[in-house]
Design a protein around this motif. Structure first.
Motif: not given
Length: 744
Positions: A207-224
């Motif tokens: 996770y990076w960023g802040d979803r409460m800010e205008k530029k938002g936040a990102w999520h990258l996830g994976g499973r194997f």
């Protein structure tokens, strides 16, 4: 005399009672599970934007499970085995362990009539209307929440539900409000056990960023995940893998998520079943015997074809976009695509001499794609949800044959068939809170759905095509279904009373057409579902300084069918159950469940279902196959200082493997107990990850039991009359699995 569940066993189950495993956690963490429907709260949670949460029908005939509850006894078995403690559910497997091909029934209804979705996208195959869990092994590791709703349920995408709906979610608050307490989460899960069963799973989220800010936040996830097993049945080996990836962005109003998941499997066939002696180990017969691929070689010895296997892969891509306009209105859109391809290969031997004749491959390729648009209005007095979906399926069925046997590989085509299915639906549903006065609440529920299905199949009939005599099939049907639903719920001081009525329709599957021996085409089914439920939840009673929460529930149902497609007990050449329409039939029953946390370290929960499942044969009402009169489950849960122990017991009464109530086709009742142990190591150093040691002992008392089978009528030239052949699928005795979970 018929073999039925003994009165003593039944009384013990009723007294010791029974309930699905997750209700223990509901009692512990949710003292009012039958309380008000909280969907009307003006929530700012972004997970309701990512996937518009449905207005759930107010009823107690449903269970919800979190990721933690679903995975606490996950040792590599397919998802249905993790749901086996839910009321009215019966789970079966071909390989005897639940790792290979796995199936389930709810209220006697098989899984081809149970609607399953992933993030509101249909998961059922459009032609077979089933979900093949081996293609998506270890799916539970990637599911954030799951709901099983018995009966017709609310309008959703895909076919109507006749026994239950199973709704899975991966998109659940994927991005925290900020990057704290840490931007990276990771998990490593490993376990190994008997019959060379191993499961390895690794997943990570960034996770990076802040979803409460205008530029938002990102999520990258994976499973194997990778699961391997030799299977309890000989040569019923499974080599399974699955993956899941997710990329998401969101701010305070908008969320965009791209999800991809899928899997690949290779399993040795175990769908033939065995006779009674082998199934129960009578007269020294080997319970693990597997006749698949058996033949007599040129030296007169018994041999087995080593590539008698099923090979398939399936890949899904979902794109979700959600936007919240204000505290009342949300809009979400989803585009999806699924690609599947694979085949199975088998050696055919002469019935009399067991000499090999040929090697055949039957395969398919399919594409499934579409779009979903949903809008939701939420207010203190009413929620309204409207949706529209349009999906299309295109598939190809083909067969190849090799008559050179072991001399050389020379496959030539011998049939080719095609299918195209367009499925569209539009619905509107609402929940109106007529009365909201303190703890007293009264709400009305309404749901209207129109569904259009256009289905065409053409080419060769795979069930009746041979190298020297092909048989073609050309069918085209268009169905218009109107599915209304209504209900009311009354809540007061922990009590809940609900009543619902629903109409559902379901079209025949491809298998219903290609195996049909009647002069008329199979007809679509219609169901009128009546449900009446009562539940009570106590916040607790002061007992020696401890507040003891408890809950009970009783649900009565009557499901009246028109042209129900009931299973005959026989199967097609590829293992699908063969069905036939019956004009008049019904399923009725009572589902009881309860849960109580006696002390801070001990909880007890259970469920018990009684049912009657009948179809009309002339003037006689007969019992529908694969429909036990009684099912029950019990769980004792102990937890203290990082140590957890669950003792689960499942009981299923006798059931018929055919529809004529022949004593020969009656499957014995069975009871199975499992023990699950977990211990979280007491590590206080925050730099060291959490480590949990786990051990699972299935079939603790080493019961010789069978949970599935089939039957078929045939003409015996020796006796000059029709006889009934019966086969069974024996399940493993005691088997132990152990491993660890590491979380960062």
């Amino acid at each position: 005399m018929k073999t039925t569940l003994s009165i003593r066993t039944l009384c013990v189950c009723a007294c010791v009672s029974v309930m699905n495993a997750h209700l223990c956690a509901q009692v512990t963490n949710q003292p009012d599970p039958f309380g008000e429907d909280t969907s009307f709260y003006l929530s700012k949670r972004m997970d309701e934007i990512v996937v518009s949460a449905p207005v759930v029908q107010a009823t107690i005939s449903k269970q919800e499970m979190t990721h933690e509850q679903l995975n606490r006894d996950n040792s590599g078995q397919n998802l249905p085995y993790l749901l086996s403690t839910a009321p009215s559910m019966v789970v079966t497997s071909d390989d005897g362990l639940g790792v290979g091909y796995t199936y389930f029934h709810v209220r006697g209804t098989d899984q081809t009539r149970i609607n399953m979705t992933m993030n509101e996208v249909p998961l059922n195959d459009a032609e077979s209307q089933s979900v093949f869990w081996v293609n998506l092994t270890d799916m539970a590791s990637g599911v954030s929440s799951l709901q099983v709703q018995r009966g017709v349920g609310t309008s959703a995408n895909g076919g109507s539900s006749f026994g239950a709906s199973v709704n899975l979610r991966t998109l659940d608050a994927t991005v925290p409000e900020s990057s704290h307490p840490g931007p990276v989460r990771a998990e490593l899960d490993f376990n190994g056990g008997m019959y060379n069963t191993f499961r390895e799973m690794v997943k990570a989220d960034v996770y990076w960023g802040d979803r409460m800010e205008k530029k938002g936040a990102w999520h990258l996830g994976g499973r194997f995940s990778k699961v391997n097993s030799d299977g309890y049945i000989r040569r019923a080996n499974s080599n399974l893998l699955s993956y899941q990836g997710e990329l998401g962005w969101q701010n305070s109003r908008t969320a965009v998520t791209l999800t991809a998941f899928g899997g690949k499997e290779k399993t040795y066939m175990a769908w033939y079943g065995v006779d009674y002696d082998h199934a129960y180990g009578v007269n020294g017969a080997d319970r693990r015997y597997n006749p698949a691929g058996e033949y007599i070689d040129k030296n007169g010895n018994i041999a087995y074809y080593d590539n008698q296997t099923d090979n398939y892969q399936q890949h899904h891509v979902h794109m979700h976009v959600g936007h919240r306009f204000n505290l009342n209105w949300t809009l979400s859109a989803t585009a999806h695509y699924t690609y599947g391809t694979g085949y199975y290969e088998m050696l055919t031997a002469d019935y009399m001499t067991q000499q090999p004749l040929d090697i055949t491959q039957k395969g398919l390729k399919n594409h499934f794609y579409g779009g979903i648009l949903t809008t939701k209005y939420v207010h203190e007095k009413v929620d309204v949800q409207m949706g529209i979906a349009l999906n299309q399926y295109r598939g190809k069925q083909y067969g190849n044959i090799d008559t050179t046997l072991f001399a050389e590989r020379m496959f030539i085509p011998y049939y080719e068939g095609f299918g195209r299915k367009t499925d569209g639906n539009i619905y509107a549903k609402a929940n109106w809170r007529v009365l909201y006065r303190g703890q007293e609440k009264l709400s009305l529920y309404g749901d209207l759905q129109y569904r259009l299905v256009d289905y065409k199949i053409w080419g060769d009939n795979e069930e009746m095509s041979y190298l020297d005599a092909r048989e073609s099939i050309d069918k085209h049907h268009t169905w218009h279904f109107f599915n209304p639903k209504a209900g009311l719920t009354y809540d007061n001081k922990g009590h809940r009373l609900s009543a619902t009525f629903a109409v559902a329709h379901r079209e025949p599957t491809r298998n219903n057409f290609v195996t049909n021996m009647n002069p008329e085409d199979p007809k679509p089914e219609r169901l009128y579902d009546y449900e009446l439920g009562y539940g009570f939840s106590s916040p607790g009673v002061l007992k020696s300084g401890y507040t003891m929460p408890w809950t009970i529930g009783l649900n009565l149902y009557f499901m009246d069918y028109d042209n129900q497609l009931i299973t005959t007990g026989d199967v097609s050449s590829v293992g699908y159950p063969i069905t036939t329409n019956v004009k008049h039939s019904y399923r009725t029953g009572a589902e009881f469940h309860f849960g109580v946390e006696w002390t801070p370290w001990f909880a007890w929960s259970g469920n018990l279902t009684w049912s009657r499942n009948k179809w009309k044969d002339g003037d006689t009402w007969r019992t529908i196959s694969f429909s036990p009169d009684w099912t029950a489950g019990n769980m004792f849960s102990f937890h203290h200082a990082g140590f957890n122990a669950d003792i689960q017991t499942l009981v299923v009464s006798s059931q018929y493997l055919g529809n004529m109530e022949e004593a020969k086709t009656e499957l014995k009742a069975y009871s199975v107990t499992n023990l699950v142990l977990r211990y979280l190591l007491p590590i206080t150093n925050k730099r060291v990850p959490d480590i949990t040691i786990k051990c699972q002992i299935n079939n603790l008392f080493n019961t010789k039991y069978v949970n599935n089978g089939g039957s078929q009528k045939y003409y015996d030239d020796t006796t000059q009359r029709y006889e009934t052949a019966v086969w069974y699928f024996p399940q493993a005795g005691i088997n132990v699995h152990a491993g660890f979970v590491v979380k960062w």
